[in-house]
Design an enzyme around this catalytic site. Structure first.
Site, PDB file in Angstrom:
ATOM      1  N   HIS A   1     -11.139  -3.326   3.322  1.00 63.21           N
ATOM      2  CA  HIS A   1     -11.120  -2.911   4.735  1.00 63.21           C
ATOM      3  C   HIS A   1     -11.943  -1.652   4.989  1.00 63.21           C
ATOM      4  O   HIS A   1     -12.066  -1.233   6.129  1.00 63.21           O
ATOM      5  CB  HIS A   1      -9.660  -2.676   5.146  1.00 63.21           C
ATOM      6  CG  HIS A   1      -9.059  -1.545   4.369  1.00 63.21           C
ATOM      7  ND1 HIS A   1      -8.787  -1.631   3.012  1.00 63.21           N
ATOM      8  CD2 HIS A   1      -8.729  -0.289   4.724  1.00 63.21           C
ATOM      9  CE1 HIS A   1      -8.302  -0.487   2.593  1.00 63.21           C
ATOM     10  NE2 HIS A   1      -8.259   0.346   3.614  1.00 63.21           N
ATOM     11  N   ASP A   2     -12.465  -1.021   3.948  1.00 55.88           N
ATOM     12  CA  ASP A   2     -13.295   0.178   4.118  1.00 55.88           C
ATOM     13  C   ASP A   2     -14.782  -0.136   3.956  1.00 55.88           C
ATOM     14  O   ASP A   2     -15.610   0.779   3.969  1.00 55.88           O
ATOM     15  CB  ASP A   2     -12.925   1.246   3.076  1.00 55.88           C
ATOM     16  CG  ASP A   2     -11.539   1.806   3.317  1.00 55.88           C
ATOM     17  OD1 ASP A   2     -11.093   1.832   4.479  1.00 55.88           O
ATOM     18  OD2 ASP A   2     -10.899   2.215   2.331  1.00 55.88           O
TER      19      ASP A   2
ATOM     20  N   GLU B   1      -6.477   3.998  -5.891  1.00 58.17           N
ATOM     21  CA  GLU B   1      -7.800   4.179  -5.286  1.00 58.17           C
ATOM     22  C   GLU B   1      -8.353   5.532  -5.733  1.00 58.17           C
ATOM     23  O   GLU B   1      -7.678   6.549  -5.598  1.00 58.17           O
ATOM     24  CB  GLU B   1      -7.682   4.119  -3.764  1.00 58.17           C
ATOM     25  CG  GLU B   1      -9.046   4.066  -3.106  1.00 58.17           C
ATOM     26  CD  GLU B   1      -9.016   4.439  -1.635  1.00 58.17           C
ATOM     27  OE1 GLU B   1      -9.914   4.011  -0.907  1.00 58.17           O
ATOM     28  OE2 GLU B   1      -8.102   5.193  -1.214  1.00 58.17           O
TER      29      GLU B   1
ATOM     30  N   ASP C   1       0.856  -1.173   0.000  1.00 56.32           N
ATOM     31  CA  ASP C   1       0.000   0.000   0.000  1.00 56.32           C
ATOM     32  C   ASP C   1       0.900   1.234   0.000  1.00 56.32           C
ATOM     33  O   ASP C   1       1.794   1.357   0.835  1.00 56.32           O
ATOM     34  CB  ASP C   1      -0.875  -0.004   1.263  1.00 56.32           C
ATOM     35  CG  ASP C   1      -2.293   0.436   0.982  1.00 56.32           C
ATOM     36  OD1 ASP C   1      -2.445   1.527   0.404  1.00 56.32           O
ATOM     37  OD2 ASP C   1      -3.227  -0.293   1.337  1.00 56.32           O
TER      38      ASP C   1
ATOM     39  N   ASP D   1      -3.105   4.637  -2.316  1.00 59.75           N
ATOM     40  CA  ASP D   1      -4.187   5.145  -1.471  1.00 59.75           C
ATOM     41  C   ASP D   1      -4.641   6.543  -1.909  1.00 59.75           C
ATOM     42  O   ASP D   1      -3.802   7.424  -2.116  1.00 59.75           O
ATOM     43  CB  ASP D   1      -3.657   5.217  -0.029  1.00 59.75           C
ATOM     44  CG  ASP D   1      -4.736   5.530   0.981  1.00 59.75           C
ATOM     45  OD1 ASP D   1      -5.619   4.689   1.183  1.00 59.75           O
ATOM     46  OD2 ASP D   1      -4.687   6.630   1.573  1.00 59.75           O
TER      47      ASP D   1
HETATM   48  C1  NOJ Z   1      -8.374   5.022   1.874  1.00 58.54           C
HETATM   49  C2  NOJ Z   1      -8.053   3.857   2.745  1.00 58.54           C
HETATM   50  O1  NOJ Z   1      -8.479   2.677   2.122  1.00 58.54           O
HETATM   51  C3  NOJ Z   1      -8.736   4.105   4.055  1.00 58.54           C
HETATM   52  O2  NOJ Z   1      -8.706   2.980   4.904  1.00 58.54           O
HETATM   53  C4  NOJ Z   1      -8.084   5.288   4.703  1.00 58.54           C
HETATM   54  O3  NOJ Z   1      -8.786   5.613   5.878  1.00 58.54           O
HETATM   55  C5  NOJ Z   1      -8.079   6.513   3.776  1.00 58.54           C
HETATM   56  N1  NOJ Z   1      -7.756   6.173   2.430  1.00 58.54           N
HETATM   57  C6  NOJ Z   1      -7.072   7.497   4.234  1.00 58.54           C
HETATM   58  O4  NOJ Z   1      -5.784   6.986   4.063  1.00 58.54           O
END
Ligand code: NOJ
Length: 559
Positions: free
Chosen positions: A330-331, A257, A101, A204
């Site tokens: 994970h989100d 992302e 990541d 990210d």
């Molecule tokens: C996206 C990540 O997947 C998430 O878990 C994180 O809180 C935010 N970006 C900030 O880094």
């Protein structure tokens, strides 16, 4: 810029590990690299080809690893750099690639650059971050931006009478990517991991790294006000080109992302014959079929919307760029609890798997998804560790919404749902740790839902994932076929893929009730086709169709 020798990433399936909750090898209640080592054979057995690690770096955990205090080391929670090298080596021996990541929109406020930076404007690191004087003689923040997680996007540092920008939590100050020195640092980080032998990066919130000059006020929103001034910002492509040049020296893989991304916009970054700066993007549109903008503003599940989004991405990218396919990470809360059904957990878990993995693109599978883990239901906000759950709760409280209603929204939308420890067995703490207590609660359904039980049951979701991933690997049509959605009832999703004279038909039902699926005879004769995957026994065909059972899926191949 060096060009790719092959697009090897198109053949991958990727398993995502969120290390804190994957497997605890040293008995301290926190997942770690020893735990990962012990599960490499299991991961390989799924039929995936790569592992993406959510951040493993030292971090004070304001956002569980997405606030990095040192980019070139491993957190002591997870092990050491030596141990990481061993994991990398052992993974490579098994033919598994490793994807790290890359979190460079922001650092932790404990990072040494930030500690220097906040000493004042004369410090050489000051300009590594985005500092401004306040408005109204310093009393008001520099603009009206709000963070995604935690109220205002500016934090005041009285010692130097300046504010720093954080579009996420307070502990995540945004880097100033306009500073060429910061971009050089990023390139050093990229080289560090590639020199060590890793194979790629998940980048990210990469589309946030360039902020509009002057940082103008944003359109007022309940959170993330100002986002239009840093989403796909003015220098984004230019900065990504710089990073890409380094990445291509190593032929590495990248997935960015990209919140609020559309296919049209994505093509500006990932179109294969126009100097792409990323190999693919994680967009979010398909994760909004049960909410508005954020998982906390819930709506009933809208399959019609979901299908429209998929159709759009599949057809607009085909032949030009590559999709990244996922339904969990994970989100995200667990997908069965959202687009499937906890009552029909096994049926809907399999249907959802076939539904997205049979599309065109590289599939990502999140830890626990392969055994059909579901959301956890917690009765009090004190039991939710994630900064975003806690702050959303506070925001809703400030609006005087009833506690019960708030808790129902938090339970449905919290990222914590995807972060409970992986359920390995029916033993204490689901076999995740030998400690008395894991760092976060285990879902009480673990005696029924766990890897050991799934291994023993030939009809489990786990075995279905294995079959599905093998099928994708053995059949080019799944990887390279085109995509055409069929007209069906709203709650059915059916599509045809075509490749070199072959046809693949995928039928999925999002309904508990019976639905009528009919395929025009001219499309495909289902009787002479091979049924390659299904989630029910007895798969009759009548008049080139069938009445679907709850959450049924069938995949047919016509040679
Ligand atoms: C996206 C990540 O997947 C998430 O878990 C994180 O809180 C935010 N970006 C900030 O880094």
């Amino acid at each position: 810029m060096a060009k790719r020798t092959s697009q090897w990433y198109k053949d991958l399936s990727v398993y995502q590990i969120w290390p804190r909750s994957f497997c605890d090898g040293n008995g301290d209640g926190i997942g770690d690299l020893e735990g990962v080592l012990s599960k490499l054979d299991y991961i390989k057995s799924l039929g995936v080809d790569a592992i993406w690690f959510s951040p493993l770096y030292p971090s004070p955990n304001a956002d569980y690893g997405y606030d990095i205090a040192d980019y070139t080391d491993i957190s002591s929670d997870y092990g050491t750099l030596e141990l990481f090298k061993k994991v990398l080596d052992e993974a490579h021996k098994r033919g598994l690639k490793i994807i790290m990541d890359l979190v460079i929109n922001h650092t932790s406020d404990h990072h040494k650059w930030f500690l220097e930076s906040k000493k004042g404007p004369d410090n050489p690191y000051h300009d590594y971050y985005i500092w401004r004087k306040g408005r109204n003689g310093g009393k008001k923040p520099p603009n009206n931006w709000l963070s995604t997680f935690q109220g205002g996007a500016w934090e005041y540092v009285p010692e130097i009478d300046e504010y720093y920008l954080h579009v996420f939590a307070k502990g995540q100050p945004d880097l100033n990517m306009d500073n060429p020195k910061v971009r050089e640092e990023v390139k050093k980080i990229i080289r560090f991991w590639l020199d060590l032998g890793v194979d790629g990066f998940r980048e990210d919130v990469i589309t946030f790294i360039s902020k509009k000059e002057g940082l103008p006020n944003g359109f007022p929103l309940p959170t993330a006000t100002g986002i239009e001034h840093y989403m796909n910002g003015p220098h984004l492509r230019e900065y990504l080109e710089e990073f890409r040049a380094v990445q291509m020296e190593y032929d590495c893989f990248t997935v960015g992302e990209a919140p609020m991304m559309t296919p049209k916009r994505a093509l500006k970054f990932i179109k294969e014959d126009e100097n792409p700066v990323l190999d693919m993007m994680f967009h979010f549109q398909h994760m909004n079929a049960d909410n508005i903008m954020t998982n906390f503003i819930r709506t009933p599940f809208r399959p019609g919307y979901l299908k429209k989004v998929y159709n759009n991405w599949q057809t607009k990218l085909y032949g030009k760029a590559w999709n990244a396919l996922y339904v969990e990470n994970h989100d995200q809360p667990r997908i069965i609890s959202r687009y499937g059904s906890e009552k029909y957990r096994v049926k809907s878990g399999k249907m959802l798997a076939a539904m997205y993995i049979c599309q065109s693109g590289t599939p990502f599978i999140y830890q626990g998804q392969e055994i059909g883990m579901t959301n956890i239901h917690l009765d009090s906000i004190d039991r939710f560790p994630d900064v975003s759950s806690v702050n959303t709760y506070a925001l809703m409280k400030s609006l005087h919404l009833p506690e019960k209603f708030i808790m129902s929204l938090i339970n449905y939308g919290a990222r914590d749902n995807g972060r409970t420890p992986v359920q390995w067995s029916g033993a204490k703490n689901a076999g995740f740790t030998t400690a008395d207590k894991p760092w976060f609660e285990v879902n009480p359904n673990y005696p029924e839902i766990n890897v050991e039980a799934a291994e023993a049951d030939p009809n489990s979701i786990l075995h279905f994932y294995r079959k599905l991933l093998r099928f994708r690997k053995e059949n080019e049509i799944v990887r390279y076929g085109d995509f055409r959605m069929l007209k069906t009832d709203r709650k059915l999703f059916a599509y045809i893929r075509r490749y070199q004279g072959q046809k693949l038909l995928v039928v999925c039902s999002f309904a508990e009730q019976e639905m009528n699926f009919r395929l025009p005879e001219s499309e495909f004769d289902m009787n002479s086709a091979e049924l390659v995957l299904s989630n029910y026994d007895f798969n009759q065909v009548i008049h080139n169709g069938f009445f679907t059972r709850p959450y049924e899926t069938r995949v047919y191949l016509l040679k």
